[in-house]
Scaffold this active site. Structure first.
Site, short mmCIF file in Angstrom:
data_model
loop_
_atom_site.label_atom_id
_atom_site.label_comp_id
_atom_site.label_asym_id
_atom_site.label_seq_id
_atom_site.Cartn_x
_atom_site.Cartn_y
_atom_site.Cartn_z
N GLY A 108 -4.74 -6.51 -11.75
CA GLY A 108 -6.16 -6.85 -11.80
C GLY A 108 -6.79 -6.43 -13.11
O GLY A 108 -6.54 -5.31 -13.58
N LYS A 165 8.82 15.42 -1.01
CA LYS A 165 8.83 16.34 0.13
C LYS A 165 10.04 16.09 1.02
O LYS A 165 10.58 17.01 1.63
CB LYS A 165 7.54 16.21 0.94
CG LYS A 165 6.52 17.28 0.58
CD LYS A 165 5.76 17.02 -0.69
CE LYS A 165 6.30 17.62 -1.93
NZ LYS A 165 5.50 17.29 -3.14
N LEU A 197 0.84 -1.20 0.00
CA LEU A 197 0.00 0.00 0.00
C LEU A 197 0.87 1.25 0.00
O LEU A 197 1.93 1.27 0.63
CB LEU A 197 -0.90 0.01 1.24
CG LEU A 197 -1.89 -1.15 1.38
CD1 LEU A 197 -2.75 -0.97 2.63
CD2 LEU A 197 -2.78 -1.27 0.14
N HIS A 240 -0.16 35.65 18.23
CA HIS A 240 0.85 36.62 17.78
C HIS A 240 2.19 36.25 18.39
O HIS A 240 2.24 35.91 19.56
CB HIS A 240 0.45 38.02 18.23
CG HIS A 240 1.46 39.06 17.85
ND1 HIS A 240 1.60 39.51 16.56
CD2 HIS A 240 2.39 39.71 18.59
CE1 HIS A 240 2.58 40.41 16.51
NE2 HIS A 240 3.07 40.54 17.74
N GLY A 298 5.50 23.18 -14.26
CA GLY A 298 4.36 22.95 -13.36
C GLY A 298 4.85 22.52 -11.99
O GLY A 298 5.99 22.85 -11.60
P1 NAD Z 1 1.61 20.11 -14.42
O1 NAD Z 1 0.35 20.03 -15.19
O2 NAD Z 1 1.61 20.73 -13.06
O3 NAD Z 1 2.71 20.92 -15.25
C1 NAD Z 1 3.10 20.55 -16.53
C2 NAD Z 1 3.72 21.77 -17.17
O4 NAD Z 1 4.36 21.36 -18.37
C3 NAD Z 1 2.70 22.84 -17.53
O5 NAD Z 1 3.19 24.07 -17.07
C4 NAD Z 1 2.65 22.76 -19.05
O6 NAD Z 1 2.36 24.00 -19.65
C5 NAD Z 1 4.06 22.29 -19.37
N1 NAD Z 1 4.20 21.59 -20.63
C6 NAD Z 1 3.35 20.69 -21.18
N2 NAD Z 1 3.86 20.23 -22.34
C7 NAD Z 1 5.06 20.83 -22.53
C8 NAD Z 1 6.06 20.77 -23.51
N3 NAD Z 1 5.93 19.98 -24.56
N4 NAD Z 1 7.17 21.53 -23.35
C9 NAD Z 1 7.30 22.35 -22.28
N5 NAD Z 1 6.37 22.46 -21.32
C10 NAD Z 1 5.27 21.70 -21.42
O7 NAD Z 1 2.20 18.62 -14.40
P2 NAD Z 1 3.41 17.97 -13.59
O8 NAD Z 1 4.28 19.01 -13.01
O9 NAD Z 1 3.98 16.93 -14.48
O10 NAD Z 1 2.63 17.25 -12.41
C11 NAD Z 1 1.60 16.33 -12.72
C12 NAD Z 1 0.51 16.38 -11.70
O11 NAD Z 1 1.00 15.77 -10.50
C13 NAD Z 1 0.11 17.79 -11.28
O12 NAD Z 1 -0.90 18.32 -12.09
C14 NAD Z 1 -0.38 17.57 -9.89
O13 NAD Z 1 -1.73 17.22 -9.96
C15 NAD Z 1 0.42 16.42 -9.39
N6 NAD Z 1 1.48 16.87 -8.48
C16 NAD Z 1 1.14 17.50 -7.35
C17 NAD Z 1 2.11 17.95 -6.49
C18 NAD Z 1 1.72 18.64 -5.20
O14 NAD Z 1 0.57 18.50 -4.80
N7 NAD Z 1 2.63 19.39 -4.59
C19 NAD Z 1 3.44 17.77 -6.79
C20 NAD Z 1 3.77 17.11 -7.97
C21 NAD Z 1 2.77 16.67 -8.81
#
Ligand code: NAD
Length: 463
Positions: free
Chosen positions: A121, A57, A44, A447, A188
């Site tokens: 599965g 993290k 899990l 505070h 992202g």
């Molecule tokens: P994301 O959607 O956050 O970011 C992807 C980025 O790549 C976007 O800014 C997009 O414009 C860019 N992009 C897409 N195609 C591209 C290309 N061909 N060339 C250059 N840039 C391009 O996706 P991620 O960072 O891969 O993360 C995936 C998902 O995982 C996130 O949406 C999130 O839901 C999850 N995640 C969450 C956390 C958190 O909660 N702290 C951390 C990591 C991931």
């Protein structure tokens, strides 16, 4: 459980043992339902524990410690140059963080009587799962199934190069080395979080983002302080840029950056989003329906699919792909199939980017309020006026509040600054419980704390 002809009969079979799956399974057993979890890894935790939230993290904590030590020079303390030993660092992450939590989850499952079946599965029909584990074959017949198979990293369109130098987030979290020059594709969540880790550990990071800003869709007021910080930390940031080709070049990789020609790197991290893992599950043998393009499983607010026997939760059901959304959905699905009146009707799903500074938000943003025609009042409290922010040398934060002008309710909050990920919890509670701006303003906040910035943002709206 009735054994016979290797067919197990259970009340609930959960497919996928990540946060959505194990939350659903634990709640099912608490409600008296005999429950099994099927997961190819036989354990899990899922992507969150083994290749996502938790290891990232842990590494971001290491980066934060290094950054704090660097900042300490501002108040006269010099720890000298850090010496980083990768082996103990990997071991700490793997054993003391991930391993410990994995053992904890396994013991909770044992205590609750949830069996974890190792294998892939596949639905044979709407009440039977075939579980393939090497040559071994086992079947589980269920009254209800919950699909919680999550998501996996998307590839880069048109780029086929593979190999250990082209990493997705899973590979990058293994920390195979600290490359001298790292190309991060995607600005992202993952690109910024892991880019921060590698840059702080010593890599020269070049980040390429195809849109015109980092973290597309996130409030620019929140992104700006982070952008200023990563502009200093990273070697280069190229916005409105695509990588059109990657090829091996000696011991490294050459990348073609649109309009800028080829550049050499030692490794590449591709972080351009994640895709639902809904293919190959045999869903065509059921009445479960997928959305057109992205392959997400369609569910209603009780996490029911079109098939009355099958529920689905987490990343496989769509955005936002966040572990805490999956966990809440898991509990809703368990209660719904047990006949309880549960629904996934949350109005605030907090999102946190664990960079330095952190960015967190929930509810309606200023831009969304405008798009939705909501008459909104906006308040921005700059951390330059926060005593607590001054004491930690971090006056670069901002707490932003969006209120519905007519009802006076808090409908959205965004925070950028250290600890934003913890601070957003109060905002989520305020929005979820329909708190008024004056409720927040009249609540005594300790505070000096950063939480006061939320109270101050509320007060300034009262006039
Ligand atoms: P994301 O959607 O956050 O970011 C992807 C980025 O790549 C976007 O800014 C997009 O414009 C860019 N992009 C897409 N195609 C591209 C290309 N061909 N060339 C250059 N840039 C391009 O996706 P991620 O960072 O891969 O993360 C995936 C998902 O995982 C996130 O949406 C999130 O839901 C999850 N995640 C969450 C956390 C958190 O909660 N702290 C951390 C990591 C991931």
């Amino acid at each position: 459980m009735v054994m016979g002809d290797l067919v197990d009969e259970v009340d609930v079979a959960v497919l996928g043992g990540g946060p959505g799956g194990y939350s659903a399974a634990f709640r099912c057993t608490e409600l008296g339902l005999e429950t099994v979890v099927v997961d190819a890894t036989r354990r899990l935790g899922g992507a969150c524990l083994f290749e996502g939230c938790i290891p990232s993290k842990a590494l971001l904590h290491v980066a934060a410690v290094l950054n704090e030590a660097q900042r300490a020079k501002d108040f006269g303390i010099d720890f000298g140059e850090p010496r980083i030993s990768l082996d103990p660092l990997r071991k700490w992450k793997q054993e003391r963080v991930v391993g410990k939590l994995a053992r904890g989850l396994a013991s909770v499952a044992r205590a609750k009587g949830v069996e974890v079946i190792g294998g892939r599965g596949v639905f044979e029909d709407a009440t039977t799962l075939r579980i393939e584990d090497g040559d071994a074959l086992r079947k589980v017949r269920f009254k209800h199934a919950i699909v919680a198979t999550g998501s996996r990293p998307s590839g880069l369109p048109g780029v086929t190069l593979t190999g250990e130098r082209v990493m997705d987030s899973t590979a990058a979290l293994e920390l195979p080395e600290i490359p001298e020059r790292l190309l991060v594709i995607g600005g992202g969540y993952i690109g910024l979080e892991l880019g921060t880790v590698y840059a702080t550990l010593g890599s020269r990071v070049t980040l390429v983002e195809m849109t015109d800003g980092l973290l597309p869709g996130v409030d620019r007021d929140l992104v700006q302080p982070l952008q200023r910080r990563v502009e200093k930390l990273f070697a280069a940031i190229h916005l409105k840029t695509k990588v059109t080709a990657l090829r091996e070049a000696g011991a490294g990789i050459e990348a073609d950056l649109e309009g800028q020609g080829g550049q050499r790197f030692d490794r590449v991290l591709i972080a351009v989003g994640r895709r639902a893992q809904s293919a190959g599950l045999g869903l065509e043998a059921t009445r479960v329906r997928l959305t057109d393009r992205s392959g997400f499983i369609q569910v209603d607010d009780r996490c029911r699919t079109e098939d009355p026997h099958i529920y689905a939760v987490g990343d496989v059901t769509g955005e936002p792909m966040l572990a805490h959304r999956a966990m809440r959905q898991g509990k809703v699905a368990a209660e719904a199939l047990a006949g309880r009146p549960a629904a996934f009707d949350n109005v605030a799903i907090p999102a946190v980017v664990f960079t330095d500074p952190e960015i967190a938000w929930c509810g309606v943003s200023e831009a969304q309020a405008k798009d939705q025609g909501i008459e909104a009042k906006i308040s921005k409290f700059q951390w330059a006026a926060s005593g607590r922010a001054a004491t930690i040398g971090r006056s670069d934060g901002l707490t932003k509040l969006v209120a519905d002008a007519r009802s006076g309710r808090v409908i959205g909050v965004g925070i950028v600054g250290p600890g934003a990920g913890e601070l957003i919890a109060e905002a989520a509670l305020a929005i979820e419980t329909a708190a008024l701006v004056e409720d927040v303003a009249a609540t005594i906040h300790a505070h000096p704390t950063l939480s006061e910035t939320f109270m101050e943002a509320a007060e300034s709206l009262l006039g």
